[in-house]
Write an enzyme that holds these catalytic residues in place. Structure first.
Site, PDB file in Angstrom:
ATOM      1  N   GLY A 246     -68.375 -61.171 -25.743  1.00 44.32           N
ATOM      2  CA  GLY A 246     -68.132 -59.971 -25.551  1.00 44.32           C
ATOM      3  C   GLY A 246     -66.693 -59.155 -24.050  1.00 44.32           C
ATOM      4  O   GLY A 246     -66.156 -58.991 -23.800  1.00 44.32           O
TER       5      GLY A 246
ATOM      6  N   ALA B  24     -70.677 -60.752 -33.180  1.00 47.82           N
ATOM      7  CA  ALA B  24     -71.619 -61.116 -32.957  1.00 47.82           C
ATOM      8  C   ALA B  24     -71.428 -62.023 -35.163  1.00 47.82           C
ATOM      9  O   ALA B  24     -71.412 -61.610 -35.343  1.00 47.82           O
ATOM     10  CB  ALA B  24     -72.501 -60.067 -33.644  1.00 47.82           C
TER      11      ALA B  24
ATOM     12  N   GLY C  63     -71.886 -60.178 -23.192  1.00 39.22           N
ATOM     13  CA  GLY C  63     -71.838 -61.817 -23.092  1.00 39.22           C
ATOM     14  C   GLY C  63     -70.979 -62.427 -23.037  1.00 39.22           C
ATOM     15  O   GLY C  63     -70.200 -62.173 -22.433  1.00 39.22           O
TER      16      GLY C  63
ATOM     17  N   LYS D 124     -78.021 -74.401 -38.159  1.00 40.07           N
ATOM     18  CA  LYS D 124     -78.297 -73.843 -37.063  1.00 40.07           C
ATOM     19  C   LYS D 124     -79.903 -74.153 -36.380  1.00 40.07           C
ATOM     20  O   LYS D 124     -80.901 -74.363 -37.471  1.00 40.07           O
ATOM     21  CB  LYS D 124     -78.670 -72.411 -37.182  1.00 40.07           C
ATOM     22  CG  LYS D 124     -78.186 -71.530 -36.149  1.00 40.07           C
ATOM     23  CD  LYS D 124     -76.727 -71.254 -35.830  1.00 40.07           C
ATOM     24  CE  LYS D 124     -76.147 -70.079 -34.765  1.00 40.07           C
ATOM     25  NZ  LYS D 124     -74.467 -70.326 -34.840  1.00 40.07           N
TER      26      LYS D 124
ATOM     27  N   LYS E 108     -69.315 -69.808 -43.034  1.00 40.51           N
ATOM     28  CA  LYS E 108     -67.995 -69.769 -41.534  1.00 40.51           C
ATOM     29  C   LYS E 108     -67.154 -70.708 -41.586  1.00 40.51           C
ATOM     30  O   LYS E 108     -65.687 -70.702 -41.974  1.00 40.51           O
ATOM     31  CB  LYS E 108     -68.616 -69.539 -40.441  1.00 40.51           C
ATOM     32  CG  LYS E 108     -67.990 -69.614 -39.217  1.00 40.51           C
ATOM     33  CD  LYS E 108     -68.425 -69.667 -38.022  1.00 40.51           C
ATOM     34  CE  LYS E 108     -69.604 -68.173 -37.578  1.00 40.51           C
ATOM     35  NZ  LYS E 108     -69.966 -67.975 -36.982  1.00 40.51           N
TER      36      LYS E 108
ATOM     37  N   THR F  16     -64.201 -67.809 -29.382  1.00 42.51           N
ATOM     38  CA  THR F  16     -64.420 -67.308 -29.972  1.00 42.51           C
ATOM     39  C   THR F  16     -64.051 -65.870 -29.620  1.00 42.51           C
ATOM     40  O   THR F  16     -63.304 -65.341 -30.743  1.00 42.51           O
ATOM     41  CB  THR F  16     -65.232 -67.037 -29.901  1.00 42.51           C
ATOM     42  OG1 THR F  16     -66.763 -67.817 -29.852  1.00 42.51           O
ATOM     43  CG2 THR F  16     -67.043 -66.214 -31.322  1.00 42.51           C
TER      44      THR F  16
ATOM     45  N   ARG G 287     -74.730 -55.296 -16.243  1.00 50.51           N
ATOM     46  CA  ARG G 287     -73.884 -56.370 -16.710  1.00 50.51           C
ATOM     47  C   ARG G 287     -72.547 -55.700 -17.116  1.00 50.51           C
ATOM     48  O   ARG G 287     -71.616 -56.160 -16.907  1.00 50.51           O
ATOM     49  CB  ARG G 287     -74.877 -57.488 -18.391  1.00 50.51           C
ATOM     50  CG  ARG G 287     -73.407 -58.262 -17.744  1.00 50.51           C
ATOM     51  CD  ARG G 287     -74.410 -59.025 -19.075  1.00 50.51           C
ATOM     52  NE  ARG G 287     -74.678 -59.374 -20.250  1.00 50.51           N
ATOM     53  CZ  ARG G 287     -75.375 -60.206 -20.695  1.00 50.51           C
ATOM     54  NH1 ARG G 287     -75.421 -61.456 -20.536  1.00 50.51           N
ATOM     55  NH2 ARG G 287     -75.735 -59.653 -22.483  1.00 50.51           N
TER      56      ARG G 287
ATOM     57  N   ASP H  12     -75.923 -72.407 -28.576  1.00 51.33           N
ATOM     58  CA  ASP H  12     -75.635 -70.721 -28.787  1.00 51.33           C
ATOM     59  C   ASP H  12     -76.542 -69.465 -28.232  1.00 51.33           C
ATOM     60  O   ASP H  12     -76.626 -70.331 -26.696  1.00 51.33           O
ATOM     61  CB  ASP H  12     -76.498 -70.961 -31.084  1.00 51.33           C
ATOM     62  CG  ASP H  12     -76.467 -69.189 -31.194  1.00 51.33           C
ATOM     63  OD1 ASP H  12     -75.705 -69.896 -32.112  1.00 51.33           O
ATOM     64  OD2 ASP H  12     -76.964 -68.665 -30.485  1.00 51.33           O
TER      65      ASP H  12
END
Ligand code: PPY
Length: 353
Positions: free
Chosen positions: A188, A263, A185, A81, A69, A153, A211, A118
């Site tokens: 999204g 994702a 979330g 990570k 990335k 993002t 949700r 994250d």
């Protein structure tokens, strides 16, 4: 599932720091994949896993994803990570205690690993980590940080979807294009909002049905049950939840023209990019299209970029995708392999230089 030692032995990364946090029963894995371009950076994921090995496997793959990335985004950071594998998501004092002990682990790495948000971690959690040491991107704005990366993002993915539509249909226009946002979330939900405002016919889906229902009611869009999301007929399928949803088991069921979402690790295996290509589905490689959050936090805090420059970098995700698509065509390979090749070249150039 391979064992912890088998996973580490098979990994092509540099270092894994492992701690067991006795007070909470959590396992802490800090996965440093590469420091070739600079210090490693990547978010901290807090999650309930089936086993410590499962958590480590997730962290190792996510860290490798961060390496490519940053390489493709042209930022001088390496991939890392961290995973906090908890028996259940902690709150209150228990959470603060875990974060403080985790912060000590990060501190021991003396800046060769920098972290951010994250899944299930927030700027407030980073504020706690920051009390112990400065190795954090994206703490809250109230405490002087750049805040959550999710909206950025989402903006990057939005530009990436337009570039993908242009490639597939000859026009980036969203009007009347049907897009399914799978997982609503922090990223999204914002993506669905941007797409709806841009004129797309949006549908949303989430394993947490309330949700999805609440968002759908707010935006006036339809809900697709999670069980049938993969089979939903649409122009763009946008995976924005956990990874691994595209596999030899699900790809034959897809009824979309484009896969483009936020994702991490969308493909269960690299060969799945070839399956998508064989089906004539244009895949926007996850680590190219979802770089907006990392770009934002790092640029705002480490590089001192202003809002305009950051906005241009987010738009640049569209340009990078166009480059990947053109290269895939020229080389007769999947877009996933073309993006991997681009990352490898950038890493090799850094080593040579
Ligand atoms: C990701 O893009 O998956 C991240 O982990 C984002 C990130 C990376 C480094 C610092 C802050 C956020």
């Amino acid at each position: 599932m391979p064992s912890v030692e088998e996973l580490i032995a098979a990994w092509d990364g540099e270092e894994v720091l492992v701690r067991h946090d006795r007070p909470t029963g959590a396992w802490i894995f800090v996965c440093i994949h590469s420091r070739r371009l600079g210090p490693s950076a990547g978010g901290t994921r807090m999650k309930v896993y089936g086993s410590p090995a499962e958590a480590l496997a997730d962290g190792l793959r996510l860290a490798a994803g961060m390496t490519v990335k940053f390489a493709v985004a042209g930022l001088a950071f390496g991939g890392g990570k961290a995973v906090l594998a908890v028996p259940s998501l902690p709150t209150g004092d228990e959470r603060v205690g875990l974060l403080r002990r985790y912060a000590e682990a990060i501190d021991s790495l003396r800046g060769s690993f920098l972290t951010g948000c994250d899944m299930n971690t927030t700027p407030a959690d980073l504020d706690v980590i920051f009390e112990t040491g400065p190795y954090v991107f994206g703490r809250s704005r109230e405490s002087g940080g750049s805040g959550e990366p999710g909206p950025y993002t989402a903006r990057g993915v939005f530009h990436g979807i337009r570039a993908s539509l242009e490639r597939r249909f000859g026009s980036p226009a969203l009007d009347g294009r049907r897009v399914l946002v799978q997982g609503v979330g922090s990223v999204g939900a914002r993506l669905a909002e941007l797409l709806a405002a841009g004129g797309a016919e949006v549908a949303v889906s989430d394993v947490a049905e309330e949700r999805a229902g609440a968002l759908a009611a707010r935006l006036g869009v339809r809900v697709v049950p999670a069980a049938v999301a993969v089979d939903f007929r649409c122009d763009v399928y946008a995976p924005c939840a956990v990874g691994g949803t595209l596999s030899s088991a699900t790809i034959p069921s897809l009824r979309c023209h484009v896969v483009a979402g936020s994702a991490n690790n969308q493909l269960a295996a690299p060969e799945d990019a070839d399956l998508l290509r064989e089906r004539g589905i244009l895949y926007a490689p996850d680590f190219v299209i979802n770089a907006g959050g990392a770009i934002y936090n790092v640029a705002a805090e480490a590089l001192g970029w202003d809002g305009d420059r950051i906005e241009r970098a987010l738009e640049g995700i569209g340009a990078t995708l166009r480059e990947v698509f053109a290269r895939a065509d020229a080389d007769g390979v999947s877009t996933g392999r073309a993006a991997d090749a681009l990352a490898r070249e950038r890493l090799a150039a850094a080593t040579a230089g």
